[in-house]
Motif scaffolding. Structure first.
Motif, mmCIF file in Angstrom:
data_model
loop_
_atom_site.group_PDB
_atom_site.id
_atom_site.type_symbol
_atom_site.label_atom_id
_atom_site.label_comp_id
_atom_site.label_asym_id
_atom_site.label_seq_id
_atom_site.Cartn_x
_atom_site.Cartn_y
_atom_site.Cartn_z
ATOM 1 N N GLN A 313 0.836 -1.202 0.000
ATOM 2 C CA GLN A 313 0.000 0.000 0.000
ATOM 3 C C GLN A 313 0.873 1.256 0.000
ATOM 4 N N ARG A 314 0.483 2.228 -0.801
ATOM 5 C CA ARG A 314 1.258 3.471 -0.919
ATOM 6 C C ARG A 314 0.510 4.631 -0.280
ATOM 7 N N VAL A 315 1.278 5.576 0.247
ATOM 8 C CA VAL A 315 0.691 6.727 0.932
ATOM 9 C C VAL A 315 1.515 7.982 0.668
ATOM 10 N N PRO A 316 0.887 9.154 0.723
ATOM 11 C CA PRO A 316 1.675 10.396 0.767
ATOM 12 C C PRO A 316 2.387 10.475 2.118
ATOM 13 N N LEU A 317 3.456 11.239 2.197
ATOM 14 C CA LEU A 317 4.181 11.356 3.460
ATOM 15 C C LEU A 317 4.730 12.762 3.638
ATOM 16 N N PHE A 318 4.407 13.352 4.787
ATOM 17 C CA PHE A 318 4.977 14.627 5.243
ATOM 18 C C PHE A 318 5.554 14.330 6.620
ATOM 19 N N ILE A 319 6.863 14.477 6.784
ATOM 20 C CA ILE A 319 7.514 13.993 8.002
ATOM 21 C C ILE A 319 8.624 14.953 8.419
ATOM 22 N N GLY A 320 8.711 15.207 9.718
ATOM 23 C CA GLY A 320 9.775 16.080 10.191
ATOM 24 C C GLY A 320 9.436 16.807 11.468
ATOM 25 N N SER A 321 9.899 18.062 11.569
ATOM 26 C CA SER A 321 9.702 18.873 12.764
ATOM 27 C C SER A 321 8.217 19.115 13.022
ATOM 28 N N PRO A 322 7.791 19.066 14.286
ATOM 29 C CA PRO A 322 6.357 19.157 14.576
ATOM 30 C C PRO A 322 5.705 20.450 14.101
ATOM 31 N N ALA A 323 6.382 21.582 14.222
ATOM 32 C CA ALA A 323 5.792 22.847 13.781
ATOM 33 C C ALA A 323 5.624 22.873 12.264
ATOM 34 N N ASP A 324 6.563 22.302 11.549
ATOM 35 C CA ASP A 324 6.504 22.309 10.083
ATOM 36 C C ASP A 324 5.440 21.344 9.562
ATOM 37 N N VAL A 325 5.378 20.147 10.135
ATOM 38 C CA VAL A 325 4.345 19.193 9.723
ATOM 39 C C VAL A 325 2.970 19.700 10.137
ATOM 40 N N GLY A 326 2.904 20.349 11.298
ATOM 41 C CA GLY A 326 1.637 20.930 11.743
ATOM 42 C C GLY A 326 1.112 21.973 10.769
ATOM 43 N N LYS A 327 2.010 22.729 10.159
ATOM 44 C CA LYS A 327 1.599 23.726 9.167
ATOM 45 C C LYS A 327 0.997 23.056 7.938
ATOM 46 N N VAL A 328 1.557 21.928 7.537
ATOM 47 C CA VAL A 328 1.001 21.176 6.403
ATOM 48 C C VAL A 328 -0.429 20.755 6.711
ATOM 49 N N ARG A 329 -0.659 20.217 7.899
ATOM 50 C CA ARG A 329 -2.008 19.803 8.297
ATOM 51 C C ARG A 329 -2.973 20.979 8.239
ATOM 52 N N GLU A 330 -2.518 22.119 8.726
ATOM 53 C CA GLU A 330 -3.359 23.315 8.746
ATOM 54 C C GLU A 330 -3.781 23.718 7.334
ATOM 55 N N ILE A 331 -2.843 23.715 6.407
ATOM 56 C CA ILE A 331 -3.141 24.118 5.026
ATOM 57 C C ILE A 331 -4.034 23.085 4.340
ATOM 58 N N TYR A 332 -3.745 21.805 4.546
ATOM 59 C CA TYR A 332 -4.559 20.751 3.925
ATOM 60 C C TYR A 332 -6.002 20.807 4.435
ATOM 61 N N LYS A 333 -6.182 21.019 5.717
ATOM 62 C CA LYS A 333 -7.542 21.090 6.280
ATOM 63 C C LYS A 333 -8.276 22.295 5.739
ATOM 64 N N LYS A 334 -7.567 23.390 5.546
ATOM 65 C CA LYS A 334 -8.185 24.593 4.984
ATOM 66 C C LYS A 334 -8.739 24.330 3.589
ATOM 67 N N HIS A 335 -8.041 23.450 2.849
ATOM 68 C CA HIS A 335 -8.474 23.114 1.494
ATOM 69 C C HIS A 335 -9.507 21.993 1.482
ATOM 70 N N GLY A 336 -9.868 21.499 2.670
ATOM 71 C CA GLY A 336 -10.875 20.445 2.736
ATOM 72 C C GLY A 336 -10.358 19.081 2.370
ATOM 73 N N VAL A 337 -9.039 18.893 2.422
ATOM 74 C CA VAL A 337 -8.466 17.580 2.111
ATOM 75 C C VAL A 337 -8.610 16.681 3.328
ATOM 76 N N ILE A 338 -9.147 15.483 3.122
ATOM 77 C CA ILE A 338 -9.372 14.555 4.230
ATOM 78 C C ILE A 338 -8.649 13.250 3.948
#
Length: 338
Positions: A313-338
């Motif tokens: 099984q394949r997946v996207p991956l965003f991995i690293g410092s908590p503040a930086d990965v947290g920013k990715v989550r914030e932007i993705y949620k803003k775009h309605g990505v689930i």
């Protein structure tokens, strides 16, 4: 100060590490032996190529395998001898790798990528071996099944990677922090060199293949634009560093901070969920980074809580410092990505 080996480190922390039993230590020692053999071949790969031993037949009349195939066969052979596994899975094999009848068996499952980044060997770029260890789910007196392999990352009992470069390093966790060991060739032992690794809260480096920007969705484009902007929370653009070898990019990120990203893209319809494999790549590195106080996500969801449904099984991956990965989550949620 006396140098501490991997085995000594496990024994010293045995009270705090319940899985550090004799059988677990035996598993790890067999894995380390296999990696020493692989490291030897990696280190002389360039010489072998110059001397003409990488054709189909070498001067002894033996078939010569590519290094990734060789690494896979070494790991399978050595780990079958360990006597503590009930099954394995490799990025190079389509199905379960069973422990044949007549071999001693145990209650652990090993999942691995034998030689990540092997396409970079000829350029002398760092490559590595990624591994993940679970306890079996099915009864010990029965044959292992997919149920034993298709476990969520949060159920790992140990995970890590070996990186082959200017030195050979082992970085791993048993759920009690992350420690790095460097191979001392003069004594043939991995010695503790990076105790209790912690990733910085926020970094200044982002790592992604921007050549695929055309194929990204709007959320991913905004994520990368954020890291490139002087108006981000660092107040300056992040530096771009992309090696193209997952282990090498992740290792740098773990030590220096920042974020590694391999998002879903529309470039390859055969990989609609991304490129990296959940079981042999994303989960073990996610376990390592979380134990080092970092984060790993597919953009929104925690990587370690993804329920696998197939071995590759394949997946996207965003991995690293908590503040930086947290920013990715914030932007993705803003775009309605689930």
């Amino acid at each position: 100060m006396p140098q501490v080996t991997v085995t000594e480190h496990l024994l010293l922390h045995q009270k705090r590490t319940p899985m550090a039993t004799g059988r677990f230590t035996s598993l790890l020692n067999q894995l380390i032996l296999a990696v020493k053999i692989i490291a030897r071949e990696v280190n002389k790969a360039g010489l072998v190529d110059v001397l003409g031993f990488t054709g189909d037949i070498n001067v002894q009349g033996e078939e010569v395998k590519k290094l990734d195939e060789y690494s896979n066969s070494v790991l399978i052979h050595r780990m079958r001898q360990a006597g503590v596994l009930c099954a394995m899975s490799s990025e190079e094999n389509a199905g379960i790798i069973e422990i044949p009848e007549g071999y001693p068996q145990g209650d652990y499952v090993l999942i691995f990528d034998p030689l990540d980044g092997s396409s970079n060997i000829e350029a002398n770029i760092n490559i590595g071996t990624i591994f993940s260890i679970y306890r079996r789910k099915t009864p010990s007196n029965s044959a292992a099944t997919l149920e034993d392999l298709l476990q969520m990352g949060i159920e790992q009992v140990a995970a890590g990677y070996f990186i082959y470069g200017s030195s050979t390093m082992m970085v791993f966790t048993t759920g009690q922090g992350v420690h790095g060991f460097t191979l001392d060739p003069s004594v043939g032992e991995f010695l503790l060199s990076h105790p209790d690794i912690k990733i910085p809260e926020r970094g200044s480096i982002y790592s992604i293949n921007e050549g695929y920007r055309t194929y990204w969705d709007d959320a991913t484009k905004e994520v990368v634009d954020y890291f490139k902007s002087p108006d981000n929370e660092n107040g300056a653009p992040y530096s771009s560093r992309y090696i193209g070898s997952l282990v090498a990019d992740f290792h740098r990120t773990l030590l220096y901070g920042g974020i590694f990203m391999y998002p879903y893209d529309r470039r390859d319809p055969s990989k609609p969920k991304g490129k990296l494999r959940l079981l042999s790549e994303a989960n073990p590195l996610a376990f390592v980074v979380e134990q080092a106080w970092g984060l790993a996500t597919d953009g929104v969801n925690r990587t370690l809580e993804t329920q696998p449904t197939e071995l590759h099984q394949r997946v996207p991956l965003f991995i690293g410092s908590p503040a930086d990965v947290g920013k990715v989550r914030e932007i993705y949620k803003k775009h309605g990505v689930i």
